[in-house]
Design an enzyme around this catalytic site. Structure first.
Site, PDB file in Angstrom:
ATOM      1  N   HIS A   1       0.928  -1.167  -0.100  1.00  0.00           N
ATOM      2  CA  HIS A   1       0.108   0.010  -0.137  1.00  0.00           C
ATOM      3  C   HIS A   1       0.806   1.410   0.071  1.00  0.00           C
ATOM      4  CE1 HIS A   1      -3.563   2.377   1.493  1.00  0.00           C
ATOM      5  NE2 HIS A   1      -2.640   2.929   1.614  1.00  0.00           N
ATOM      6  N   GLU A   2       1.828   1.112   0.852  1.00  0.00           N
ATOM      7  CA  GLU A   2       2.570   2.377   1.211  1.00  0.00           C
ATOM      8  C   GLU A   2       3.597   2.582  -0.201  1.00  0.00           C
ATOM      9  OE1 GLU A   2       1.891   4.682   2.930  1.00  0.00           O
ATOM     10  OE2 GLU A   2       0.724   3.387   4.423  1.00  0.00           O
TER      11      GLU A   2
ATOM     12  N   HIS B   1       1.872   4.398  -2.882  1.00  0.00           N
ATOM     13  CA  HIS B   1       1.860   5.916  -2.653  1.00  0.00           C
ATOM     14  C   HIS B   1       3.073   6.283  -3.100  1.00  0.00           C
ATOM     15  CE1 HIS B   1      -2.008   6.419  -0.728  1.00  0.00           C
ATOM     16  NE2 HIS B   1      -1.595   5.813   0.207  1.00  0.00           N
TER      17      HIS B   1
END
Length: 396
Positions: free
Chosen positions: A67-68, A71
């Site tokens: 997820h990170e 980003h």
């Protein structure tokens, strides 16, 4: 959130974990191994539940990292520097050193995280279906199903339109696009985050009172985090608004005292520190920046070693020193003023020579006089003048 252990680099992005991760891993392993899995599939050996719980906890951390990373990768593609990713108690943080230049970039960076979680959840769901078809019901299938469900749940939770959650970034991007005012959009998203955090705290308190116990305390913890992060984000937005349009050259202290990197610590103390009122000393070798020494670093040097240690032995290395040119926007420099330089930055001329310094006191004075430069619809809050703002994407 600072990293305690560095794991390495993925796609050129530094990845680390905070020691608080141990807490959430222990909670997950205990809850799954002695709660969820035995209830769903009773009668198995304890070691089997422990293995499944441990694997689930590790793969959930991997999911948070994906997820990170999503980003971070999209942020870099949109021209934003990424200093690193840290996994911690309540999820992960991708630290972005800068701000999106457009509402579209803001939307892309925000939305890709939940999309990545949904994709990871879909992969686990497909694996669970395939495993069930091959082996039938079992602990492995239940582990995959749990990971599919938790990733989907986290994706939905992160889409709540409240900063600092990803949904708050999406809300900010939408309002920025509609209003054309990023500052107003960011403040609205932050206030929505604060309201959402207070709701979580209230719900957690109610659960605790009626006997839900741990679940209520967990909601209170998450709510407190959301309130704190949303408040900090609003404060950061006001700081950036107050400093908008100011150049580094307008803030810097020009012509700083420089030192030779081969000079001993004691020599600098005798010749400069005790006779001049400075706290930051750029080191020069062959006319180029070779490091940075601050008064804190000098004071931390053992007295009996100051005559033998050279300045380059205690200096912040040049690759870790934030630098800028006099014409650079101050708001672009601020997110990089941290780490080993004690909040200082070095200003370089066109030829790479040191022409100035920017310190927290310089920023403080600029903040205190910002309202004298013109009208600011969103003045900086009191106590915010020493902030070093940077954008963080949190996943809870």
């Amino acid at each position: 959130m600072k990293e305690s252990i560095r794991l390495g680099h993925i796609a050129g992005i530094r990845v680390g974990i905070n020691f608080s991760v141990i807490v959430i891993v222990a909670i997950l392993i205990f809850g799954l191994s002695f709660g969820r899995f035995p209830e769903v599939l009773p009668g198995l050996a304890t070691w089997a539940y422990l293995v499944a719980g441990t694997v689930s906890a590790i793969l959930l951390l991997v999911s948070l990292l994906v997820h990170e990373l999503a980003h971070a990768v999209v942020a870099r593609r949109n021209g934003i520097e990424v200093s690193g990713i840290t996994l911690w108690l309540l999820g992960g943080v991708a630290e972005l050193r800068g701000e999106p230049r457009s509402a579209g970039a803001d939307l892309r960076i925000a939305a890709v995280g939940p999309l990545a979680s949904l994709a990871v959840g879909a992969v686990f769901a497909a694996a669970a279906v395939a495993a069930h078809a091959i082996t039938g019901p079992g602990l492995g299938v239940e582990t995959l199903a749990y990971l599919a469900g938790i990733n989907g749940l986290l994706a939905v939770f992160n889409l709540v339109p409240a900063a600092p959650l990803d949904g708050g970034r999406v809300l900010r991007a939408f309002l920025w696009w509609r209003r054309g005012d990023r500052t107003a959009a960011a403040i609205t998203a932050a206030r929505a985050g604060r309201a959402f955090g207070l709701i979580l705290i209230a719900l957690g308190f109610i659960q605790f009172v009626v006997g839900a116990g741990f679940g209520g305390l967990w909601l209170i913890l998450i709510g407190l985090f959301v309130v704190g992060a949303a408040s900090a984000e609003e404060q950061q937005t006001r700081v950036n608004a107050a400093l908008h349009g100011i150049r580094v050259g307008e803030v810097m202290t020009p012509d700083p005292v420089v030192a030779n990197a081969n000079q001993t610590v004691q020599n600098l103390i005798d010749e400069v520190v005790l006779t001049h009122r400075f706290s930051t000393y750029p080191l020069i070798t062959d006319g180029r920046l070779a490091g940075l020494v601050t008064l804190n670093r000098i004071r931390a040097t053992p007295p009996d070693q100051r005559s033998t240690l050279h300045l380059f032995d205690i200096a912040c290395p040049p690759e870790q020193i934030p630098t800028a040119h006099p014409d650079d926007p101050l708001t672009d420099l601020l997110p990089r003023m941290a780490d080993c330089t004690d909040g200082r930055a070095v200003v370089l001329g066109a030829g790479g020579q040191v022409v100035g310094l920017v310190s927290p006191s310089d920023i403080s004075r600029t903040m205190q006089t910002s309202d004298l430069r013109g009208s600011h619809p969103y003045p900086p809050p009191r106590g915010a003048d020493l902030m070093v703002p940077h954008e963080k994407h949190h996943r809870t």
